[in-house]
Design a protein around this motif. Sequence first.
Motif, PDB file in Angstrom:
ATOM      1  N   GLN A 199      10.085  16.096   1.673  1.00 49.87           N
ATOM      2  CA  GLN A 199      11.282  16.937   1.554  1.00 49.87           C
ATOM      3  C   GLN A 199      11.944  16.800   0.188  1.00 49.87           C
ATOM      4  N   LEU A 200      11.491  15.815  -0.595  1.00 53.30           N
ATOM      5  CA  LEU A 200      12.052  15.620  -1.931  1.00 53.30           C
ATOM      6  C   LEU A 200      11.263  16.341  -3.019  1.00 53.30           C
ATOM      7  N   LEU A 201      10.173  17.018  -2.659  1.00 51.62           N
ATOM      8  CA  LEU A 201       9.374  17.750  -3.647  1.00 51.62           C
ATOM      9  C   LEU A 201      10.080  19.058  -3.999  1.00 51.62           C
ATOM     10  N   ALA A 202      10.837  19.012  -5.078  1.00 51.29           N
ATOM     11  CA  ALA A 202      11.644  20.171  -5.467  1.00 51.29           C
ATOM     12  C   ALA A 202      10.764  21.388  -5.726  1.00 51.29           C
ATOM     13  N   GLY A 203      11.150  22.508  -5.128  1.00 49.62           N
ATOM     14  CA  GLY A 203      10.474  23.769  -5.383  1.00 49.62           C
ATOM     15  C   GLY A 203       9.220  23.991  -4.580  1.00 49.62           C
ATOM     16  N   VAL A 204       8.867  23.034  -3.710  1.00 48.80           N
ATOM     17  CA  VAL A 204       7.655  23.162  -2.902  1.00 48.80           C
ATOM     18  C   VAL A 204       8.029  23.043  -1.432  1.00 48.80           C
ATOM     19  N   PRO A 205       7.767  24.054  -0.620  1.00 50.85           N
ATOM     20  CA  PRO A 205       8.055  23.937   0.820  1.00 50.85           C
ATOM     21  C   PRO A 205       7.293  22.742   1.403  1.00 50.85           C
ATOM     22  N   ALA A 206       7.971  21.942   2.201  1.00 50.83           N
ATOM     23  CA  ALA A 206       7.338  20.755   2.778  1.00 50.83           C
ATOM     24  C   ALA A 206       6.100  21.131   3.583  1.00 50.83           C
ATOM     25  N   SER A 207       6.140  22.268   4.256  1.00 47.78           N
ATOM     26  CA  SER A 207       4.995  22.689   5.072  1.00 47.78           C
ATOM     27  C   SER A 207       3.781  22.991   4.190  1.00 47.78           C
ATOM     28  N   HIS A 208       4.023  23.563   3.015  1.00 44.55           N
ATOM     29  CA  HIS A 208       2.934  23.873   2.099  1.00 44.55           C
ATOM     30  C   HIS A 208       2.309  22.594   1.559  1.00 44.55           C
ATOM     31  N   ALA A 209       3.160  21.633   1.186  1.00 48.50           N
ATOM     32  CA  ALA A 209       2.654  20.349   0.698  1.00 48.50           C
ATOM     33  C   ALA A 209       1.915  19.608   1.810  1.00 48.50           C
ATOM     34  N   ARG A 210       2.468  19.651   3.013  1.00 52.57           N
ATOM     35  CA  ARG A 210       1.858  18.930   4.131  1.00 52.57           C
ATOM     36  C   ARG A 210       0.470  19.462   4.446  1.00 52.57           C
ATOM     37  N   ALA A 211       0.257  20.742   4.274  1.00 43.88           N
ATOM     38  CA  ALA A 211      -1.045  21.328   4.567  1.00 43.88           C
ATOM     39  C   ALA A 211      -2.107  20.865   3.575  1.00 43.88           C
ATOM     40  N   ARG A 212      -1.680  20.382   2.406  1.00 48.44           N
ATOM     41  CA  ARG A 212      -2.625  19.922   1.380  1.00 48.44           C
ATOM     42  C   ARG A 212      -2.724  18.398   1.335  1.00 48.44           C
ATOM     43  N   LEU A 213      -2.141  17.730   2.315  1.00 48.07           N
ATOM     44  CA  LEU A 213      -2.127  16.267   2.370  1.00 48.07           C
ATOM     45  C   LEU A 213      -2.945  15.775   3.561  1.00 48.07           C
ATOM     46  N   GLY A 214      -3.849  14.866   3.299  1.00 48.37           N
ATOM     47  CA  GLY A 214      -4.585  14.202   4.367  1.00 48.37           C
ATOM     48  C   GLY A 214      -4.205  12.738   4.440  1.00 48.37           C
ATOM     49  N   GLU A 229       0.821  -1.213   0.000  1.00 48.85           N
ATOM     50  CA  GLU A 229       0.000   0.000   0.000  1.00 48.85           C
ATOM     51  C   GLU A 229       0.855   1.262   0.000  1.00 48.85           C
ATOM     52  N   GLU A 230       2.103   1.146   0.466  1.00 47.81           N
ATOM     53  CA  GLU A 230       2.982   2.314   0.508  1.00 47.81           C
ATOM     54  C   GLU A 230       3.576   2.653  -0.852  1.00 47.81           C
ATOM     55  N   ARG A 231       3.461   1.738  -1.827  1.00 45.35           N
ATOM     56  CA  ARG A 231       4.103   1.995  -3.113  1.00 45.35           C
ATOM     57  C   ARG A 231       3.554   3.241  -3.801  1.00 45.35           C
ATOM     58  N   LEU A 232       2.282   3.537  -3.596  1.00 40.78           N
ATOM     59  CA  LEU A 232       1.692   4.686  -4.289  1.00 40.78           C
ATOM     60  C   LEU A 232       1.966   6.011  -3.594  1.00 40.78           C
ATOM     61  N   LEU A 233       2.829   5.999  -2.573  1.00 40.04           N
ATOM     62  CA  LEU A 233       3.212   7.277  -1.964  1.00 40.04           C
ATOM     63  C   LEU A 233       3.908   8.193  -2.970  1.00 40.04           C
ATOM     64  N   PHE A 234       4.397   7.609  -4.067  1.00 38.53           N
ATOM     65  CA  PHE A 234       4.976   8.454  -5.105  1.00 38.53           C
ATOM     66  C   PHE A 234       3.910   9.337  -5.762  1.00 38.53           C
ATOM     67  N   SER A 235       2.627   9.013  -5.545  1.00 41.63           N
ATOM     68  CA  SER A 235       1.573   9.875  -6.083  1.00 41.63           C
ATOM     69  C   SER A 235       1.539  11.229  -5.373  1.00 41.63           C
ATOM     70  N   LEU A 236       2.309  11.356  -4.287  1.00 45.20           N
ATOM     71  CA  LEU A 236       2.433  12.670  -3.645  1.00 45.20           C
ATOM     72  C   LEU A 236       3.104  13.679  -4.569  1.00 45.20           C
ATOM     73  N   ILE A 237       3.623  13.197  -5.709  1.00 43.00           N
ATOM     74  CA  ILE A 237       4.163  14.114  -6.721  1.00 43.00           C
ATOM     75  C   ILE A 237       3.114  15.147  -7.121  1.00 43.00           C
ATOM     76  N   ARG A 238       1.835  14.771  -6.985  1.00 45.87           N
ATOM     77  CA  ARG A 238       0.770  15.702  -7.368  1.00 45.87           C
ATOM     78  C   ARG A 238       0.792  16.972  -6.530  1.00 45.87           C
ATOM     79  N   LEU A 239       1.376  16.878  -5.329  1.00 43.04           N
ATOM     80  CA  LEU A 239       1.438  18.050  -4.461  1.00 43.04           C
ATOM     81  C   LEU A 239       2.421  19.091  -4.983  1.00 43.04           C
TER      82      LEU A 239
END
Length: 524
Positions: free
Chosen positions: A93-108, A58-68
């Motif tokens: 932290q690997l999302l280039a150009g996107v602050p982790a805090s900003h991405a985290r706020a859009r992730l549930g 189930e963890e394999r699709l964590l790469f879909s966080l690229i959408r953030l």
Amino acid sequence: MSVTTSEKAQEFARLEARLPDLWRSIEAGTHVHTSVVVPSLSFPQSELRKISGAPFYEERLLFSLIRLRDPRARVLYITSQPIHPHIIDYYLQLLAGVPASHARARLGLFCVYDGSTRPLTQKILERPRLIERIRSWVGDPQRAYLTCFASTVLERDLAVALSIPLNGVDPRHLWMGTKSGSRKIFAEAGIDCARGYEDVRSVDQVLDGLGALAQARPGLRRAVIKLDEGFAGAGNALFTYPEAGRDSTEPDRAALGAALERLEWSTTGETWSAFSKKLSKMGGVVEEFVEATEVHSPSVQLRVNPLGEPMVISTHDQVLGGSTRQVYSGCTFPANAEYRQLIQEQAMSIATVLARRGVVSRFGIDFLVLREPSEDWRAVAIEINLRMGGTTAPFLALQFLTGGEVDARGEFLSRRGERKHYYATDTLESPSYRGLLPEDLIDILTGHDLNFRPSTETGVLFHMIGALSEHGKVGVTCVGNSVEEARELFTRTSQILDRESCTESRGASSERPQFGGDDVAPME
């Protein structure tokens, strides 16, 4: 009042009709949109039990966080068990150009706290309060869609329960992704496949197929019996024809029946008695075992988007393991240039048929490519996996890390214009890895500089990290500027994990990670 199956199908069709307009708005970047990711392994449980650590897939699709990476995107990721927060931080932290805090706020992140082997989607459907919380988090259902690893009636029912469309195949089309259905689609597309017989459900039909193959292919040594819904090669059995009568025009049926008791299994613990019962329930195929002087096993990953447009996403050379060399263990990207164009063209012909039949999905097509000395490569289509597959996660990882795209030649160019290759597996494992926690792995990779380096756009990305402690198993995607560099990264990674996990204080003996089938993976 209960809803009938027919009513669910009608509501599902109504929801799916929203997908094209939603897709256009996402492409145009005009609206906030939400992806509900349900990485459920909705497959026959008897087959999943053959795979070590299956729940952690189930963890394999964590790469879909690229959408953030898109500031208008929101992602809700649902799992059976909680994901360790360090793992989430590792990806964000690997999302280039996107602050982790900003991405985290859009992730549930939601979980059902249910470690049973039943499909995750089924668990969600059993929890009406959870469904209400999901609906509340999603907000406007007109701007949301469901993403799943595979699509079945369970995923259809969840889409209806959430009132959002499923960005995946309609369950009524699933027959095209079975072993038998694949053969029918290949025929419709005019693509060669292995000689064989589909819709096999009984021992008599198996014997009929084996006998007919022997007559059609005098001297045939081996055949393969496959379950229609086998997963990652685990539902395959290798049949060896008895010496007596191999060249006979009328094979001895009794001898063929006796040989069924000597089948070679792709995974341990299978028996003909148990296999034949599954065959009668789900059906299967009997095919010749294709052999030549040189044989490789590439695959093509494609998609038909919600607008009905088929496209090639990537090509891979599969790394196959198991006792019969038919179990998917990993892959290299891209596929060998000598036959890459050949399989891309044939895959597009198949994808065009699927699109014409109304399929909307990511999917993969497995091929064999073979040749004799002084001959050109020829391709034989093997099966359609009408779902995400083993090659989906590593390719998403490469996009996740570099933001690049595949060019017309099937090679990946990073944003800097550099060509990238990778060597990926879900099965980097060793008994000595058991007990390693996510914190331990992150300490190890940080201390040995195994992290992906944006400065060079090379390095290692781990997935299925949660499986380490219990199963001693983890997935890796090793990105290099050449196949050789990617292989070297894998070797260095496995050696470091061996060394760090096999300390005297842990009391474990050093053991090389199991990455079966290296010798059959073609390299450029």
